[in-house]
Design an enzyme around this catalytic site. Structure first.
Site, PDB file in Angstrom:
ATOM      1  N   ASP A   1      -5.968  -3.386   0.236  1.00 32.36           N
ATOM      2  CA  ASP A   1      -5.903  -3.055   1.663  1.00 32.36           C
ATOM      3  C   ASP A   1      -7.297  -2.743   2.215  1.00 32.36           C
ATOM      4  OD1 ASP A   1      -4.776  -2.770   4.165  1.00 32.36           O
ATOM      5  OD2 ASP A   1      -4.225  -0.682   3.875  1.00 32.36           O
TER       6      ASP A   1
ATOM      7  N   HIS B   1       0.812  -1.228   0.000  1.00 29.99           N
ATOM      8  CA  HIS B   1       0.000   0.000   0.000  1.00 29.99           C
ATOM      9  C   HIS B   1       0.845   1.278   0.000  1.00 29.99           C
ATOM     10  CE1 HIS B   1       0.794  -0.651   4.230  1.00 29.99           C
ATOM     11  NE2 HIS B   1      -0.193  -1.502   4.398  1.00 29.99           N
TER      12      HIS B   1
HETATM   13  C1  NCD Z   1      -5.377  -2.054   8.565  1.00 21.70           C
HETATM   14  C2  NCD Z   1      -6.326  -2.780   9.514  1.00 21.70           C
HETATM   15  O1  NCD Z   1      -7.310  -2.176   9.956  1.00 21.70           O
HETATM   16  O2  NCD Z   1      -6.093  -3.956   9.808  1.00 21.70           O
HETATM   17  N1  NCD Z   1      -5.668  -0.651   8.604  1.00 21.70           N
HETATM   18  C3  NCD Z   1      -5.388   0.258   7.650  1.00 21.70           C
HETATM   19  O3  NCD Z   1      -5.604   1.447   7.878  1.00 21.70           O
HETATM   20  N2  NCD Z   1      -4.910  -0.097   6.483  1.00 21.70           N
HETATM   21  C4  NCD Z   1      -3.975  -2.379   8.919  1.00 21.70           C
HETATM   22  C5  NCD Z   1      -2.998  -1.926   7.883  1.00 21.70           C
HETATM   23  O4  NCD Z   1      -2.925  -2.492   6.779  1.00 21.70           O
HETATM   24  O5  NCD Z   1      -2.259  -0.978   8.160  1.00 21.70           O
HETATM   25 ZN    ZN Z   2      -3.403  -3.733   5.261  1.00 22.37          ZN
END
Ligand code: NCD
Ligand code: ZN
Length: 350
Positions: A249, A176
């Protein structure tokens, strides 16, 4: 006349959070509706650190899928300071998991058990390098004295560049990515280095979180950055460079957990993820590059076969609901705010 229909080899999602329990049952269908496979993140509570728990989790995912679904979850191991390299290798050899996830401790949701020093887990990294198992990295430093908007760029300089220098054979996915720094670093890095790009980082910049008030639904980690970074990510994703591929993500949190005094980080984009990417590629006049980004570069990097099936997108307005009420196995609804809530997207799955 612009293209009205687009048939693609079926895509995969190379980074998704499917959660567990009622949330897993509520969200699994959204990912399975469009993707053939997905790399499933291990940041459960407790995290997936043993072959046994990975196999059990894979079974729970399968049970949560709609009847007749052929979706294949690809699991990952959660690295801790204490993880045993032999357990990682055993799980890789028997197909229980396909990659390891490195969360710097306290970088994000359920990362408290993450790695406090990358140097200290060198035996694990050496094992990954030897067996060809990809290392997926949440690339942010965690020190409070580094500004949150700089944490990815500082991670690359302090940790990622030295790691790649120490382990030239290690396959790494910088997950990401959110900055032009990351896109440049990956582009100019070795062939063993790739990156995933989310739909939300292609659509929003950091202003979205503050538009007309505090907007928790646009808060995720790594946090969205300035507009110049969003533009750089759009350039990378639509460039046709095989080092950049799809990873949503999608990180669902119940609406009550997002809209709270200390709201959770994560954007739930799974319901309309491929439509969200299609909107970007269309806008960038790069629809001809979407299939490779979504369906070819990921499997190639992981050394997996391309999917045989196809999906078809059509140029039809798609109204994204403000809220979704998705049922768990007991029929109880979980309330979630999807990415693009209240917007109309130009493409939809046929
Ligand atoms: C993800 C999660 O909620 O598990 N949150 C996010 O903001 N992407 C964890 C992560 O991938 O950083
Ligand atoms: Zn993630």
């Amino acid at each position: 006349m612009p293209t009205q229909q687009l048939t693609l080899r079926q895509p995969d999602d190379w980074h998704v959070h499917l959660r567990d329990g009622a949330m897993l049952q509520a969200v699994a269908g959204a990912t399975a509706r469009q993707f053939a496979r997905a790399i499933v993140m291990p940041n459960l509570s407790p995290p997936i650190t043993t072959v046994e728990t990975a196999l059990q989790y894979r079974q729970r995912i399968r049970e949560a899928l709609p009847d007749g679904s052929r979706f294949e979850p690809l699991l990952t191991a959660y690295l801790t300071d204490a993880i045993d390299p032999a357990e990682i290798e055993r799980g890789f050899r028997q197909g229980a998991w396909v990659a390891c996830k490195l969360y710097p401790a306290h970088a994000t949701t359920n990362s408290a058990a993450g790695v406090t020093s990358i140097e200290a887990i060198t035996p694990v990294i050496t094992t990954l390098e030897r067996i060809g198992m990809p290392l997926l990295i949440h690339g942010e430093v965690t020190s409070a004295d580094i500004d949150i908007f700089d944490r990815e760029a500082v991670f690359i300089e302090r940790h990622l560049a030295p790691l790649l220098a120490r382990h030239p054979g290690l396959k790494v996915v910088l997950e990401h990515i959110t900055t032009s720094d990351a896109a440049d670093f990956v582009r100019s890095g070795p062939a063993t280095l790739a990156a995933t790009i989310t739909p939300h980082h292609l659509h929003i910049n950091r202003n979205a979180m503050f538009a007309g008030g505090l907007r928790p639904d646009f808060y995720c980690l790594p946090v969205a950055k300035r507009e110049l970074h969003r533009i750089a990510l759009r350039g990378a994703a639509t460039s046709g460079n095989p080092k950049f591929f799809l990873g949503t993500d999608s990180a669902p949190h119940a609406r009550s957990a997002k809209e709270a005094a200390c709201g959770c980080a994560g954007i739930f984009n799974a319901p309309f993820a491929i439509e969200s990417y299609a909107a970007v590629f269309d806008r960038e006049n790069a629809l001809d590059k979407l299939e490779a980004f979504a369906s070819k570069f990921g499997p190639r990097f992981y050394g997996l076969p391309l999917n045989a099936g196809t999906i078809t997108l059509e140029r039809q307005p798609l109204e994204v609901p403000d809220r979704l009420h998705l049922n768990d196995a007991a029929g109880t609804a979980v309330e979630l705010v999807p990415f693009h809530a209240g917007e109309t997207l130009p493409w939809r799955l046929a």
